[in-house]
Design an enzyme around this catalytic site. Structure first.
Site, PDB file in Angstrom:
ATOM      1  N   HIS A 138       6.308 -43.900 -18.274  1.00  0.00           N
ATOM      2  CA  HIS A 138       7.645 -43.971 -17.693  1.00  0.00           C
ATOM      3  C   HIS A 138       7.703 -45.202 -16.796  1.00  0.00           C
ATOM      4  O   HIS A 138       6.690 -45.846 -16.548  1.00  0.00           O
ATOM      5  CB  HIS A 138       7.976 -42.696 -16.910  1.00  0.00           C
ATOM      6  CG  HIS A 138       7.068 -42.449 -15.756  1.00  0.00           C
ATOM      7  ND1 HIS A 138       5.777 -41.952 -15.906  1.00  0.00           N
ATOM      8  CD2 HIS A 138       7.238 -42.642 -14.423  1.00  0.00           C
ATOM      9  CE1 HIS A 138       5.209 -41.842 -14.715  1.00  0.00           C
ATOM     10  NE2 HIS A 138       6.085 -42.259 -13.793  1.00  0.00           N
ATOM     11  N   HIS A 183       7.527 -56.111 -14.760  1.00  0.00           N
ATOM     12  CA  HIS A 183       7.734 -55.889 -16.191  1.00  0.00           C
ATOM     13  C   HIS A 183       6.413 -55.801 -16.957  1.00  0.00           C
ATOM     14  O   HIS A 183       6.293 -56.296 -18.078  1.00  0.00           O
ATOM     15  CB  HIS A 183       8.663 -56.970 -16.782  1.00  0.00           C
ATOM     16  CG  HIS A 183      10.086 -56.755 -16.402  1.00  0.00           C
ATOM     17  ND1 HIS A 183      10.598 -57.199 -15.201  1.00  0.00           N
ATOM     18  CD2 HIS A 183      11.095 -56.118 -17.039  1.00  0.00           C
ATOM     19  CE1 HIS A 183      11.865 -56.862 -15.125  1.00  0.00           C
ATOM     20  NE2 HIS A 183      12.200 -56.196 -16.224  1.00  0.00           N
ATOM     21  N   GLU A 224       8.853 -45.938  -5.074  1.00  0.00           N
ATOM     22  CA  GLU A 224       8.983 -45.904  -6.532  1.00  0.00           C
ATOM     23  C   GLU A 224      10.274 -45.219  -6.953  1.00  0.00           C
ATOM     24  O   GLU A 224      10.712 -45.369  -8.083  1.00  0.00           O
ATOM     25  CB  GLU A 224       7.771 -45.276  -7.200  1.00  0.00           C
ATOM     26  CG  GLU A 224       7.558 -43.819  -6.932  1.00  0.00           C
ATOM     27  CD  GLU A 224       6.345 -43.267  -7.665  1.00  0.00           C
ATOM     28  OE1 GLU A 224       5.434 -44.020  -8.032  1.00  0.00           O
ATOM     29  OE2 GLU A 224       6.317 -42.055  -7.885  1.00  0.00           O
ATOM     30  N   CYS A 281       4.453 -36.973 -15.184  1.00  0.00           N
ATOM     31  CA  CYS A 281       4.001 -38.354 -14.949  1.00  0.00           C
ATOM     32  C   CYS A 281       2.817 -38.744 -15.817  1.00  0.00           C
ATOM     33  O   CYS A 281       2.348 -39.878 -15.759  1.00  0.00           O
ATOM     34  CB  CYS A 281       3.674 -38.558 -13.475  1.00  0.00           C
ATOM     35  SG  CYS A 281       5.136 -38.454 -12.424  1.00  0.00           S
TER      36      CYS A 281
END
Length: 120
Positions: free
Chosen positions: A28, A68, A107, A24
Protein backbone atom coordinates in the site's frame (compact mmCIF):
# COMPACT_ATOMS: atom_id res chain seq x y z
CA UNK A 1 15.27 29.33 18.66
CA UNK A 2 13.67 26.48 16.77
CA UNK A 3 12.73 26.66 13.09
CA UNK A 4 11.13 24.05 10.86
CA UNK A 5 10.85 23.05 7.21
CA UNK A 6 8.14 20.79 5.78
CA UNK A 7 8.33 18.31 2.92
CA UNK A 8 6.04 15.71 1.35
CA UNK A 9 6.81 12.54 -0.55
CA UNK A 10 4.90 9.51 -1.79
CA UNK A 11 5.99 5.90 -1.41
CA UNK A 12 4.69 2.34 -1.25
CA UNK A 13 5.57 -0.36 1.26
CA UNK A 14 4.34 -3.29 3.23
CA UNK A 15 5.16 -4.36 6.76
CA UNK A 16 6.84 -7.78 6.66
CA UNK A 17 6.78 -8.40 10.41
CA UNK A 18 3.04 -8.31 10.98
CA UNK A 19 0.61 -11.22 10.71
CA UNK A 20 -0.58 -12.34 7.30
CA UNK A 21 -4.08 -11.07 8.14
CA UNK A 22 -2.91 -7.54 9.06
CA UNK A 23 -3.95 -4.97 6.41
CA UNK A 24 -0.46 -3.45 6.34
CA UNK A 25 1.01 -6.80 5.27
CA UNK A 26 -0.26 -5.96 1.77
CA UNK A 27 1.50 -3.45 -0.45
CA UNK A 28 0.00 0.00 0.00
CA UNK A 29 1.11 3.61 -0.26
CA UNK A 30 1.11 6.86 1.64
CA UNK A 31 1.66 10.53 1.05
CA UNK A 32 4.10 11.22 3.86
CA UNK A 33 4.37 14.61 5.54
CA UNK A 34 7.79 15.33 6.97
CA UNK A 35 8.55 18.21 9.31
CA UNK A 36 12.15 18.80 10.33
CA UNK A 37 12.97 21.01 13.28
CA UNK A 38 16.29 22.80 13.74
CA UNK A 39 17.61 24.48 16.87
CA UNK A 40 20.33 27.04 17.29
CA UNK A 41 21.35 30.59 17.90
CA UNK A 42 20.46 33.24 15.37
CA UNK A 43 23.60 34.30 13.49
CA UNK A 44 23.49 38.06 13.86
CA UNK A 45 25.26 38.68 10.55
CA UNK A 46 22.59 36.73 8.60
CA UNK A 47 19.60 36.87 10.91
CA UNK A 48 18.88 33.14 10.81
CA UNK A 49 19.87 29.79 12.30
CA UNK A 50 20.29 28.13 8.93
CA UNK A 51 19.20 29.10 5.44
CA UNK A 52 15.97 27.33 4.41
CA UNK A 53 17.48 26.91 0.93
CA UNK A 54 20.45 25.07 2.43
CA UNK A 55 18.06 22.74 4.26
CA UNK A 56 16.17 22.05 1.04
CA UNK A 57 19.40 21.41 -0.90
CA UNK A 58 20.48 18.80 1.65
CA UNK A 59 17.11 17.14 2.32
CA UNK A 60 15.82 16.85 -1.26
CA UNK A 61 18.53 14.36 -2.35
CA UNK A 62 17.68 12.22 0.70
CA UNK A 63 13.98 12.31 -0.19
CA UNK A 64 14.84 11.44 -3.80
CA UNK A 65 16.00 8.06 -2.44
CA UNK A 66 12.48 7.27 -1.18
CA UNK A 67 10.03 9.43 -3.14
CA UNK A 68 7.86 7.28 -5.43
CA UNK A 69 9.85 4.21 -4.39
CA UNK A 70 9.01 0.82 -2.96
CA UNK A 71 10.45 1.39 0.51
CA UNK A 72 11.09 -2.28 1.30
CA UNK A 73 13.76 -2.24 -1.42
CA UNK A 74 15.56 0.83 -0.02
CA UNK A 75 18.73 -0.04 1.89
CA UNK A 76 18.05 0.26 5.59
CA UNK A 77 14.26 0.32 5.20
CA UNK A 78 13.48 -3.35 4.76
CA UNK A 79 10.91 -3.01 7.57
CA UNK A 80 9.62 0.49 6.77
CA UNK A 81 7.49 1.35 9.78
CA UNK A 82 6.92 5.03 10.38
CA UNK A 83 9.14 4.86 13.45
CA UNK A 84 12.06 3.24 11.63
CA UNK A 85 11.66 5.66 8.72
CA UNK A 86 11.96 8.60 11.13
CA UNK A 87 15.22 7.15 12.48
CA UNK A 88 16.45 6.49 8.90
CA UNK A 89 15.76 10.11 7.95
CA UNK A 90 17.56 11.32 11.09
CA UNK A 91 20.58 9.17 10.21
CA UNK A 92 20.73 10.62 6.70
CA UNK A 93 20.18 14.28 7.60
CA UNK A 94 21.77 14.83 11.03
CA UNK A 95 25.38 14.32 9.83
CA UNK A 96 24.83 17.04 7.23
CA UNK A 97 22.83 19.50 9.37
CA UNK A 98 23.98 19.37 12.96
CA UNK A 99 21.22 21.76 14.06
CA UNK A 100 18.61 19.03 13.39
CA UNK A 101 16.61 18.61 16.60
CA UNK A 102 13.51 16.65 15.65
CA UNK A 103 12.06 14.55 12.84
CA UNK A 104 8.27 14.40 12.66
CA UNK A 105 6.92 11.99 10.03
CA UNK A 106 3.21 11.49 9.36
CA UNK A 107 2.06 8.62 7.18
CA UNK A 108 -1.59 9.66 7.51
CA UNK A 109 -3.19 12.86 8.80
CA UNK A 110 -3.71 11.19 12.18
CA UNK A 111 -0.72 8.82 12.52
CA UNK A 112 2.98 9.42 12.68
CA UNK A 113 6.23 9.30 14.60
CA UNK A 114 8.50 11.86 16.25
CA UNK A 115 12.20 11.16 16.69
CA UNK A 116 14.63 13.31 18.66
CA UNK A 117 17.57 11.20 19.45
CA UNK A 118 20.55 9.08 18.88
CA UNK A 119 20.43 6.65 15.99
CA UNK A 120 19.58 3.04 16.77
Amino acid sequence: MIIYKQFTFDAAHYLPNVSESHKCRKIHGHTYHLTLFFEGEIALDKGWIIDFSEIKNIVNPVLDLIDHQFLNEVEGLENPTCELMAVWLWDKIKPQITQLKRVELKETPTSGAIYEGISI
